[in-house]
Design a protein around this motif. Structure first.
Motif, PDB file in Angstrom:
ATOM      1  N   ASP A   1      16.987  42.249  84.281  1.00  0.00           N
ATOM      2  CA  ASP A   1      17.480  42.447  82.853  1.00  0.00           C
ATOM      3  C   ASP A   1      17.368  43.656  82.298  1.00  0.00           C
ATOM      4  O   ASP A   1      16.218  44.041  82.119  1.00  0.00           O
ATOM      5  N   ARG A   2      18.487  44.302  82.081  1.00  0.00           N
ATOM      6  CA  ARG A   2      18.296  45.892  81.449  1.00  0.00           C
ATOM      7  C   ARG A   2      17.832  45.756  79.953  1.00  0.00           C
ATOM      8  O   ARG A   2      17.299  46.739  79.369  1.00  0.00           O
ATOM      9  N   GLN A   3      17.997  44.627  79.222  1.00  0.00           N
ATOM     10  CA  GLN A   3      17.411  44.548  77.861  1.00  0.00           C
ATOM     11  C   GLN A   3      15.889  44.287  77.869  1.00  0.00           C
ATOM     12  O   GLN A   3      15.364  44.978  77.045  1.00  0.00           O
ATOM     13  N   GLY A   4      15.378  43.380  78.570  1.00  0.00           N
ATOM     14  CA  GLY A   4      14.212  43.019  78.417  1.00  0.00           C
ATOM     15  C   GLY A   4      13.933  41.885  77.539  1.00  0.00           C
ATOM     16  O   GLY A   4      14.079  42.152  76.435  1.00  0.00           O
ATOM     17  N   ILE A   5      13.532  40.728  77.959  1.00  0.00           N
ATOM     18  CA  ILE A   5      13.781  39.569  77.105  1.00  0.00           C
ATOM     19  C   ILE A   5      12.366  38.462  77.482  1.00  0.00           C
ATOM     20  O   ILE A   5      12.334  38.449  78.743  1.00  0.00           O
ATOM     21  N   ARG A   6      11.893  37.916  76.793  1.00  0.00           N
ATOM     22  CA  ARG A   6      10.960  36.727  76.810  1.00  0.00           C
ATOM     23  C   ARG A   6      10.948  35.812  75.788  1.00  0.00           C
ATOM     24  O   ARG A   6      10.571  35.979  74.765  1.00  0.00           O
ATOM     25  N   ARG A   7      11.645  34.669  76.085  1.00  0.00           N
ATOM     26  CA  ARG A   7      11.945  33.462  75.039  1.00  0.00           C
ATOM     27  C   ARG A   7      11.621  32.328  75.498  1.00  0.00           C
ATOM     28  O   ARG A   7      11.755  32.055  76.709  1.00  0.00           O
ATOM     29  N   ILE A   8      11.341  31.461  74.639  1.00  0.00           N
ATOM     30  CA  ILE A   8      11.177  29.866  74.877  1.00  0.00           C
ATOM     31  C   ILE A   8      11.957  28.950  73.896  1.00  0.00           C
ATOM     32  O   ILE A   8      11.776  29.374  72.638  1.00  0.00           O
ATOM     33  N   ARG A   9      12.899  28.398  74.351  1.00  0.00           N
ATOM     34  CA  ARG A   9      13.657  27.542  73.417  1.00  0.00           C
ATOM     35  C   ARG A   9      13.543  25.873  73.708  1.00  0.00           C
ATOM     36  O   ARG A   9      13.621  25.374  74.589  1.00  0.00           O
ATOM     37  N   VAL A  10      13.149  25.538  72.820  1.00  0.00           N
ATOM     38  CA  VAL A  10      12.791  23.838  72.734  1.00  0.00           C
ATOM     39  C   VAL A  10      13.484  23.188  71.715  1.00  0.00           C
ATOM     40  O   VAL A  10      13.765  23.335  70.539  1.00  0.00           O
ATOM     41  N   ASN A  11      14.099  22.069  72.166  1.00  0.00           N
ATOM     42  CA  ASN A  11      14.816  21.122  71.420  1.00  0.00           C
ATOM     43  C   ASN A  11      13.960  19.709  71.058  1.00  0.00           C
ATOM     44  O   ASN A  11      13.468  19.268  72.328  1.00  0.00           O
TER      45      ASN A  11
ATOM     46  N   ASP B   1      13.691  16.511  68.156  1.00  0.00           N
ATOM     47  CA  ASP B   1      14.590  15.418  67.599  1.00  0.00           C
ATOM     48  C   ASP B   1      15.576  16.098  66.555  1.00  0.00           C
ATOM     49  O   ASP B   1      16.711  15.914  66.693  1.00  0.00           O
ATOM     50  N   GLU B   2      14.827  16.857  65.739  1.00  0.00           N
ATOM     51  CA  GLU B   2      15.661  17.307  64.526  1.00  0.00           C
ATOM     52  C   GLU B   2      15.811  18.971  64.427  1.00  0.00           C
ATOM     53  O   GLU B   2      16.379  19.381  63.590  1.00  0.00           O
ATOM     54  N   ASP B   3      14.885  19.383  65.507  1.00  0.00           N
ATOM     55  CA  ASP B   3      14.882  20.940  65.300  1.00  0.00           C
ATOM     56  C   ASP B   3      15.199  21.774  66.476  1.00  0.00           C
ATOM     57  O   ASP B   3      14.793  20.969  67.683  1.00  0.00           O
ATOM     58  N   THR B   4      15.661  22.845  66.831  1.00  0.00           N
ATOM     59  CA  THR B   4      15.692  23.577  67.742  1.00  0.00           C
ATOM     60  C   THR B   4      14.751  24.897  67.364  1.00  0.00           C
ATOM     61  O   THR B   4      14.963  25.672  66.280  1.00  0.00           O
ATOM     62  N   ILE B   5      13.762  25.286  68.236  1.00  0.00           N
ATOM     63  CA  ILE B   5      12.467  25.902  68.061  1.00  0.00           C
ATOM     64  C   ILE B   5      12.775  26.918  69.169  1.00  0.00           C
ATOM     65  O   ILE B   5      12.630  26.981  70.168  1.00  0.00           O
ATOM     66  N   GLU B   6      12.873  28.494  68.659  1.00  0.00           N
ATOM     67  CA  GLU B   6      12.846  29.470  69.591  1.00  0.00           C
ATOM     68  C   GLU B   6      11.745  30.378  69.556  1.00  0.00           C
ATOM     69  O   GLU B   6      11.491  30.973  68.347  1.00  0.00           O
ATOM     70  N   ALA B   7      10.870  30.777  70.476  1.00  0.00           N
ATOM     71  CA  ALA B   7       9.736  31.711  70.268  1.00  0.00           C
ATOM     72  C   ALA B   7      10.282  32.871  70.966  1.00  0.00           C
ATOM     73  O   ALA B   7      10.452  32.783  72.048  1.00  0.00           O
ATOM     74  N   ASP B   8      10.338  34.022  70.245  1.00  0.00           N
ATOM     75  CA  ASP B   8      10.898  35.238  70.742  1.00  0.00           C
ATOM     76  C   ASP B   8       9.634  36.309  71.071  1.00  0.00           C
ATOM     77  O   ASP B   8       8.730  36.648  69.930  1.00  0.00           O
ATOM     78  N   LEU B   9       8.881  36.253  72.204  1.00  0.00           N
ATOM     79  CA  LEU B   9       7.711  37.075  72.479  1.00  0.00           C
ATOM     80  C   LEU B   9       7.952  38.304  72.604  1.00  0.00           C
ATOM     81  O   LEU B   9       6.891  39.064  72.145  1.00  0.00           O
TER      82      LEU B   9
END
Length: 302
Positions: free
Chosen positions: A218-228, A230-238
């Motif tokens: 990956d040329r951009q460099g990325i580390r993320r966790i995306r969790v669904n 019941d009512e929320d989508t939560i993304e942790a961008d480390l």
């Protein structure tokens, strides 16, 4: 802080970083390098001369097991931090005489990881997607990436081991695991023979549908966790140090070395949430199962 003197074994980029951070924390630091540049040429010499009460093993992954044995034979009895991953293969460890053994999964100490845990709050998880990617050529500026341990099978390289932070925090948050499937391998795009990209599907106890992507590309460099949930989508961008809930972002202060400082302070005490020896062995077993799943093109269970 409980430790005053540390020995850092291995003076590659991560060992040099550990030594610097420990000195900034106020410890006297002795270094061991089998090549050149260290204070001592062997672990036994360093333990006898410096009398450390904290040890960091930051040698090549394939040397970790031997270095732990050598440290024990030298009479060291203090706390130990082993750089991740614990071993190159999931061999059962000896009964070490050390006060504590922790493994260097510092992302457990990232402020966004804590915010993710707080936001999840024990809610039922439906899906998880973890993505980590960074071009291996950017990892160690000034060095030919093809000659590093990351690019060498015998040294314990490849994405599953180098990027095993993802497996650690997923097991920590959602484990244990029930089955795993894998796709990927060595693309040849970076002129290395180790696996440079991998995708895993994992069924875990607290998350029945987990997708993990890891690559050296990956040329951009990325580390993320995306969790669904019941009512929320939560993304942790480390990398960006932000938590995004349903599109609304909250930024967190995250100085580059803070998670390492916090990890060292916990490891010296053997305190949570530092990764324990049994937890790190669990990561190794999942790595091994993922490799078997990749080769067999089937689901693999513990």
């Amino acid at each position: 802080m409980t430790s005053k003197t540390a020995v850092v074994i291995g003076l590659g980029s991560i060992g040099t970083r550990h030594a610097r951070i420990l000195r900034e924390l106020g410890l006297a630091v002795a270094t061991v390098s089998r090549r050149e540049g260290g204070d001592y040429g062997s672990i036994a010499q360093a333990v006898a001369a410096a009398n450390p009460d904290y040890a960091v093993i930051a040698s090549e992954t394939a040397r970790h097991a031997g270095d732990l044995q050598e440290l024990a034979q030298a009479g060291f009895r203090g706390a130990v931090l082993v750089e991740k991953p614990l071993f190159a293969t999931p061999a059962a460890p000896a009964k070490y005489p050390f006060a504590h053994v922790s493994v260097g999964y510092n992302l457990r100490f990232h402020p966004v990881m804590k915010a993710l845990i707080d936001t999840l709050g024990g809610r039922e998880v439906i899906t998880v997607a973890a993505y980590v990617g960074q071009d291996i050529r950017d990892w160690r500026p000034g060095r030919d990436h093809r000659t590093t341990a990351s690019a060498t099978t015998n040294a314990g390289g490849g994405v599953l081991r180098d990027l095993s932070h993802e497996l650690d925090y997923l097991l920590w948050l959602f484990g244990p695991w029930h089955r795993v499937a894998a796709l990927g391998g060595a693309s040849g795009a970076r002129d290395i023979d180790v696996d440079d990209h991998l995708d895993l599907l994992i069924d875990m106890q607290r998350a029945p549908s987990i997708h993990v992507h890891m690559d050296y590309l990956d040329r951009q460099g990325i580390r993320r966790i995306r969790v669904n949930v019941d009512e929320d989508t939560i993304e942790a961008d480390l990398v960006g140090s932000r938590l995004i809930v349903n599109g609304k972002a909250t930024d967190f202060a995250s100085e580059r070395d803070q998670s390492y400082r916090d990890m060292h302070l916990a490891a010296m005490r053997g305190a949570s949430p530092a990764c324990s020896l049994p937890e790190a062995l669990g990561v190794m077993h999942l790595i091994d199962a993922s490799e078997r799943a990749l080769r067999s093109k089937t689901w693999v269970s513990p």
